[in-house]
Design a protein around this motif. Structure first.
Motif, PDB file in Angstrom:
ATOM      1  N   PRO A 467       0.810  -1.230   0.000  1.00  0.00           N
ATOM      2  CA  PRO A 467       0.000   0.000   0.000  1.00  0.00           C
ATOM      3  C   PRO A 467       0.843   1.280   0.000  1.00  0.00           C
ATOM      4  N   GLU A 496      -7.796   0.824   9.290  1.00  0.00           N
ATOM      5  CA  GLU A 496      -6.811   0.043   8.539  1.00  0.00           C
ATOM      6  C   GLU A 496      -5.803   0.938   7.849  1.00  0.00           C
ATOM      7  N   GLN A 500      -1.796   1.201   8.000  1.00  0.00           N
ATOM      8  CA  GLN A 500      -0.901   1.207   6.835  1.00  0.00           C
ATOM      9  C   GLN A 500       0.071   2.381   6.888  1.00  0.00           C
TER      10      GLN A 500
ATOM     11  N   LYS B 124       2.816  -5.850   9.528  1.00  0.00           N
ATOM     12  CA  LYS B 124       1.879  -4.947   8.864  1.00  0.00           C
ATOM     13  C   LYS B 124       1.233  -3.965   9.831  1.00  0.00           C
TER      14      LYS B 124
END
Lengths: 611, 238
Positions: A467, A496, A500, B124
């Protein structure tokens, strides 16, 4: 001993006869050793020996005279420790006769040429080293070749390490590097070949079952560590860096380390270890064994180009696996620039192909790193890399789903040939039969290529970062932006997206080597991106660092160029001697016209000087 | 890698010899290194290179292989994200061949995908998802048999989140931080207080650090005297 060989070399016509006699003499002794031979019926063993002897004679007779002469000459050069002659024989003679006579077949076996070199065991070991290397590079080695080349390497290293005191042999640096390089290469191809159970014949299966330590990881590491310890190369490097005098260094490194043969082998073994550890997937240990080696191109070992190229390739690769992309980039840039500078001298070298292949793979690795951690360190290298891997780079840099196949393609192309440390269970009949009975293409039929394991690790990092390029392109447009708004742009969930952003922050920091750091593993966290941001509750603030135009550098470069041009112009002979003498004070202009025999027209000179 | 990663101050000379010397290949030393790993697990210490040395011995001597040790090494390595320790450990785990089907089934192949997923979530920065997976019924086996033994495991995971938060935020809502740390109410307040951070009206202020200070800069070139000596010399000679 030297006398007959000189005669042979000088009188090529007689070579055949003389050598036949010699071989008869030598082998005759072995076979007819027993006087009783003539009284008793010939037993089978003797018969076999005689047949073998005759076969060998026939093989010997087939060797072209020039090759015999070459071997004799080569042997003499080795006996004399004559580095110049050895180098010629090694680098040009061997390759020349390979092309001419042995492009598609083996060189004569060592036993056959033995009479030419008085059965000199050391030379025969060296000869076999070349013999097997030729088999590996030009032909398909069979299992005997694989086992015997291992035994021969062991004999060579035994001789070097376990003779009484250091041996007196001298060999060119390039050959010493090739010995270590080839040893590891053969280890690697053996491991790869060994891991494919299905394609083995019954003979091969039984030989592998009894193979024991042949090409085991331990035995290979043992050789490399022994050479490092015997040569005290690490102590040598440390003493050198500490600026010790040659006498002090000699004292420190001892009787082995003072000999170039051992010192070179020691150094090349460090690089060899770096490589073996990478092949086995131990990237930290690979860099750790290098901790005394200074990576710079002033090192005396840059003379062996292949060694330098390999060193940087493996170090750079380790940095990738340590997620230290900026360090990898720096490593590749410095070696790729060096290769470019060296290229003009190396196109003739027989290693040129290999070097440019490795360089190509480094451009691919560079593209991977540059996609994961964009840098503007060297536009020239970046452009070449984009020229070669433009499609893949575009996909990788854009991120998203398409990036993954591009990373995969370049990684598999450019990564080292990883190996499994252990063989399939050839010594366990039940287990091996289980594997053999698996249907073709099943997961268990062959060991899984370890490259896949390393690839999947890189890809999981890549996927985590996919991303980032999109986020980056949005953030670049703003100085501050609400998280909700950004999430809307991206059609993503706000929470989210915030996570990121943390990944993006993480990706813009990397441990990097700092000047003066101890060893290659050492480093400090540094920022690697020109785009920085911070989140204040729900507001993203962005700041971009830009590099100002480099006016000063431009002016310096062009002023220097102009000065040179001006200097050159002034140094130019004036067209006419007579006109200039009267009208100028510059001594240069006075002197130069004399040296120029043909003077152009007068008028031009006069104008120029007055102007 | 930072100095403390290459050589943690808690590493004893005996271990240092094993990590840096040739003795690291001696299979009879595996016990010393394994004991050291269990010491790390009990006392919240960490020594990546020593643990990789164990995996190296396993790689070369499959008969030494101890699945519990491997799992513990991976659990320890999880909490170093974003450092590559977890990947470095996986890199050394060669494919294990068939004959090694021991008397007891090897738990590693079953747990490995789970550990990889946990690692992936941490890398992540998907901290809420990490906690959800970690506390799921599916992972009960891992919790009850392994991570419970690893003293301070959950706090070490929180430190991973804290590192990411410190670098990214100047202020963060208590709700968001709570989801990253899996702490609520008084636990969160205690945690924040322990860090010495200020909480006001449900928002926590992260003290300034080199990563959460941003400034738009223009990198200007710096001219050193050595670059212009040629020009000056030329000027002087005319």
């Amino acid at each position: 001993m030297a006398q007959p060989r000189v005669a042979l070399w000088a009188e090529a016509d007689d070579i055949d006869e003389d050598l036949q006699d010699m071989s008869l003499g030598n082998y005759g002794q072995n076979i007819h050793y027993d006087d009783s031979l003539f009284q008793q019926p010939i037993d089978e063993a003797t018969l076999m020996a005689m047949q073998q002897h005759m076969a060998q004679q026939a093989a010997f007779a087939q060797i072209p005279d020039v090759v015999k002469a070459f071997i004799v000459h080569f042997h003499q050069a080795v006996l004399d420790n004559n580095l110049a002659e050895i180098t010629i024989a090694y680098e040009s003679g061997w390759n020349k006769y390979t092309e001419k006579f042995y492009a598609r077949s083996e060189w004569p076996e060592a036993e056959i040429i033995a009479p030419l070199v008085n059965d000199d065991p050391i030379f025969l070991i060296l000869y076999r080293e070349l013999y097997y290397r030729h088999v590996y590079s030009r032909l398909q080695p069979n299992i005997d070749d694989r086992f015997h080349s291992y035994e021969n390497s062991c004999e060579l290293f035994n001789y070097l390490l376990n003779s009484e005191g250091p041996v007196q042999l001298e060999l060119p640096e390039q050959w010493l590097w090739d010995i270590i390089d080839e040893f590891i290469y053969q280890f690697q191809v053996f491991c790869t070949w060994r891991s494919k159970v299905k394609s083995k014949s019954d003979d091969e299966l039984s030989m592998l079952a009894d193979g024991g330590p042949v090409w085991s990881s331990y035995s290979v590491l043992n050789v490399l560590y022994s050479l490092i310890q015997k040569s005290k190369i690490n102590e040598y490097i440390a003493a050198h860096q500490a600026g010790k005098t040659p006498e002090e260094v000699a004292e420190i490194v001892g009787e082995y380390g003072v000999r170039p043969l051992y010192r070179h082998l020691g150094y090349f073994s460090i690089i060899g270890l770096l490589r073996v550890h990478v092949l086995l997937g131990d990237f930290t240990l690979a860099l750790k064994v290098m901790e005394n080696v200074e990576l710079n191109q002033k090192s005396p070992y840059t003379r062996v180009t292949a060694c330098t190229v390999a060193t940087y390739y493996y170090v750079g690769f380790c940095y990738i696996m340590l997620r230290r992309y900026p360090d990898a980039i720096r490593t590749f840039i410095s070696i790729l620039n060096w290769i470019m500078r060296m290229r003009q001298y190396h196109t003739r070298s027989y290693q040129y192909d290999q070097i440019s292949k490795t360089a190509d793979r480094m451009y691919a690795l560079f593209a991977i790193c540059n996609a994961l951690s964009p840098s503007r360190l060297d536009d020239n290298i970046a452009n070449i890399s984009k020229e070669r891997y433009g499609d893949q780079f575009a996909k990788m840099a854009r991120g998203g789903e398409e990036a993954v196949p591009a990373f995969k393609e370049l990684f598999l192309y450019a990564c080292p040939k990883f190996i499994n440390a252990n063989a399939p269970p050839y010594d366990d009949a039940i287990a091996i039969n289980t594997i053999l009975s698996q249907p073709e293409g099943s997961d268990l039929s062959d060991a899984i290529d370890p490259a896949q394991r390393h690839l999947s690790l890189l890809l999981s990092d890549v996927v985590a970062q996919t991303p980032v390029p999109t986020l980056r392109s949005f953030l670049k447009l703003y100085t501050s932006l609400g998280a909700k708004k950004l999430a809307n742009f991206l059609d993503a969930d706000e929470e989210e997206m915030v996570q990121q952003l943390m990944v993006m922050k993480q990706a813009s920091r990397s441990v990097t080597h700092v000047p003066g750091g101890k060893g290659l593993l050492d480093g400090q966290t540094a920022s690697t991106s020109d785009l920085n941001f911070v989140i204040d509750e729900n507001m993203v603030h962005i700041a971009e660092s830009t590099v100002g135009r480099r006016y000063a550098g431009w002016f310096i470069k062009n002023t220097e160029r102009t000065q040179k041009l001006y200097g050159d112009l002034k140094a130019q002979p004036l067209p006419a001697a007579k006109a200039s003498v009267g009208s100028t004070n510059h001594p240069v202009e006075l002197a130069k016209p004399v040296t120029r025999p043909v003077a152009p027209k007068v008028a031009w000179g006069g104008v120029a000087i007055k102007a | 890698m930072a100095e403390s990663w290459i050589s943690p101050p808690t590493r004893q000379p005996l271990i240092e010899d094993l990590v840096s010397g040739v003795d690291r290949y001696n299979p009879s030393n595996v016990g010393i290194l394994e004991d050291y790993l269990y010491h790390q697990i009990r006392s919240q210490e960490y020594d990546c290179l020593a643990n990789l040395a164990i995996l190296k011995l396993y790689q070369f001597n499959p008969e030494l292989y101890n699945p519990d040790v491997v799992i513990n090494i991976l659990i320890k390595a999880l909490t170093t994200s974003p450092l590559p320790d977890f990947n470095l450990s996986i890199s050394l785990l060669d494919e294990r061949s068939i004959n090694s089907s021991l008397e007891e089934p090897d738990p590693v192949p079953a747990l490995l995908p789970t550990l990889k997923r946990l690692n992936d979530l941490l890398y992540k920065c998907r901290f809420p998802a990490f906690w959800e997976l970690y506390q799921s019924a599916e992972l009960e086996h891992l919790r009850d048999n392994y991570t419970v033994e690893c003293v301070g495991f959950e706090d070490s995971v929180r430190e991973v989140a804290i590192r990411a938060v410190k670098a990214t935020f100047t202020r963060i809502s208590a709700e968001r931080l709570a989801s990253y740390l899996d702490l609520n109410g008084t636990d969160l307040a205690a945690f924040v207080q322990k860090k010495g951070w200020k909480m006001e009206a449900g928002v926590i202020e992260i003290p300034p650090n080199p990563d959460n200070q941003i400034e738009a800069t223009v990198v200007q070139e710096n001219i050193k005297l050595s670059q212009i000596t040629k020009l000056i010399a030329h000027g002087a000679s005319n």
